[in-house]
Design an enzyme around this catalytic site. Structure first.
Site, PDB file in Angstrom:
ATOM      1  N   SER A 159       0.856  -1.182   0.000  1.00  0.00           N
ATOM      2  CA  SER A 159       0.000   0.000   0.000  1.00  0.00           C
ATOM      3  C   SER A 159       0.895   1.236   0.000  1.00  0.00           C
ATOM      4  O   SER A 159       2.103   1.134   0.249  1.00  0.00           O
ATOM      5  CB  SER A 159      -0.879   0.010   1.261  1.00  0.00           C
ATOM      6  OG  SER A 159      -1.492   1.276   1.472  1.00  0.00           O
ATOM      7  N   TYR A 210      -2.161  -1.336  10.251  1.00  0.00           N
ATOM      8  CA  TYR A 210      -2.121  -1.422   8.792  1.00  0.00           C
ATOM      9  C   TYR A 210      -0.730  -1.033   8.283  1.00  0.00           C
ATOM     10  O   TYR A 210      -0.166  -1.703   7.413  1.00  0.00           O
ATOM     11  CB  TYR A 210      -3.185  -0.493   8.209  1.00  0.00           C
ATOM     12  CG  TYR A 210      -3.494  -0.706   6.748  1.00  0.00           C
ATOM     13  CD1 TYR A 210      -4.323  -1.758   6.347  1.00  0.00           C
ATOM     14  CD2 TYR A 210      -2.980   0.143   5.770  1.00  0.00           C
ATOM     15  CE1 TYR A 210      -4.619  -1.953   5.009  1.00  0.00           C
ATOM     16  CE2 TYR A 210      -3.279  -0.049   4.425  1.00  0.00           C
ATOM     17  CZ  TYR A 210      -4.096  -1.100   4.049  1.00  0.00           C
ATOM     18  OH  TYR A 210      -4.393  -1.295   2.718  1.00  0.00           O
TER      19      TYR A 210
END
Length: 274
Positions: free
Chosen positions: A142, A155
């Site tokens: 990401s 995350y």
């Protein structure tokens, strides 16, 4: 990899979003698809859409955090397709909470899928990919694998780790001279359900956060899929998706750790609005 015709491609998290779009893009290019998702109904729909597009496809219900299940899945794919050429470890989830707020269960849930799923999928399929003679491992990180973001510590931890794991794997394949390319994908804002399916915080807060994400998510899953496929074709080590991904990639390069203070101030304003 110049052609996907008759290549066997494994895609996790293929029930929706980037995973489904990627499966359909590859179906149109002649690949054979082994698609999986924790949601059996959604992945069956994806497999049916791939078959409608003229591809050979099979859907599997799979929890990528379950190592034994992933190992068994690799054996299934070997039996059903003769082995994998390309593996895309795409399955992922989100968690919005500060370190103080998040529960251990939520942390373990996210890390099990976002990091554990990548490691499980890579380890389980790597012998097949090497043996194929023309292989590629694609792990989805990401833009949050580039910078730390308030309320995204878990995350961030997973996506930074995916990046490091993938870059180390790429070097190992080069050292061993295995016929395997390795790519790490860094999507920016993609129009998927990941924000709405996130854990953490009150339902009201999650709904507002999801609506805010939808406003800034500019890239469609279909466009993301096309970018990933182009990266596989070119053997690109780092695949950035969306203009925002290029901007965020540049921020720590230019500013180093100094980006954190203005980002914290923006985070303070955003949390007050919630």
């Amino acid at each position: 990899m110049k052609s996907f015709t008759d290549k066997v491609v494994v895609v996790t998290g293929a029930g929706s979003g980037i995973g489904r779009a990627l499966a359909l893009e590859l179906a149109g290019r002649g690949a054979k698809l082994a698609v999986s998702d924790v949601d059996a109904i959604r992945v069956a729909e994806t497999a049916a859409l791939c078959e409608k597009a003229g591809a050979t496809a099979k859907g599997y219900e799979l929890d990528v955090a379950d190592r034994d299940a992933v190992l068994a899945h690799a054996e299934e794919v070997a039996v059903d397709f003769g082995g994998a050429n390309v593996v895309v470890n795409n399955a992922g989830v989100a968690l919005g909470a500060t370190v103080e707020e998040m529960t251990w269960d939520d942390y373990d849930w996210l890390m099990g899928i976002n990091l554990g799923g990548v490691v499980n999928g890579t380890k389980a399929f790597l012998p097949q990919v090497i043996g194929s003679g023309d292989g590629h491992i694609v792990n989805v990180s990401s833009v949050f694998g580039f910078i730390g973001v308030p309320t995204q510590s878990a995350y961030n931890a997973a996506k930074f780790a995916v990046r490091g794991f993938t870059e180390a794997l790429r070097q190992e394949m080069l050292i061993a001279r295995h016929p395997v390319k390795v790519s790490c994908v860094h999507p920016g804002g993609i129009k998927t359900n990941i924000a709405r399916d996130a854990r953490g915080g009150a339902e009201r807060d999650l709904d507002k956060a999801a609506k805010g994400f939808e406003k800034i998510a500019r890239t469609t899953p279909e466009k993301a899929a096309q970018t990933i496929v182009r990266g596989i074709e070119r053997g690109t080590p780092r695949i950035l998706i969306g203009a925002d991904a290029y901007v965020i990639d540049a921020i720590p390069r230019l500013l180093g750790s100094f980006y954190q203070r203005p980002l914290a101030l923006l985070g303070r304003v955003g949390m007050k609005r919630l």
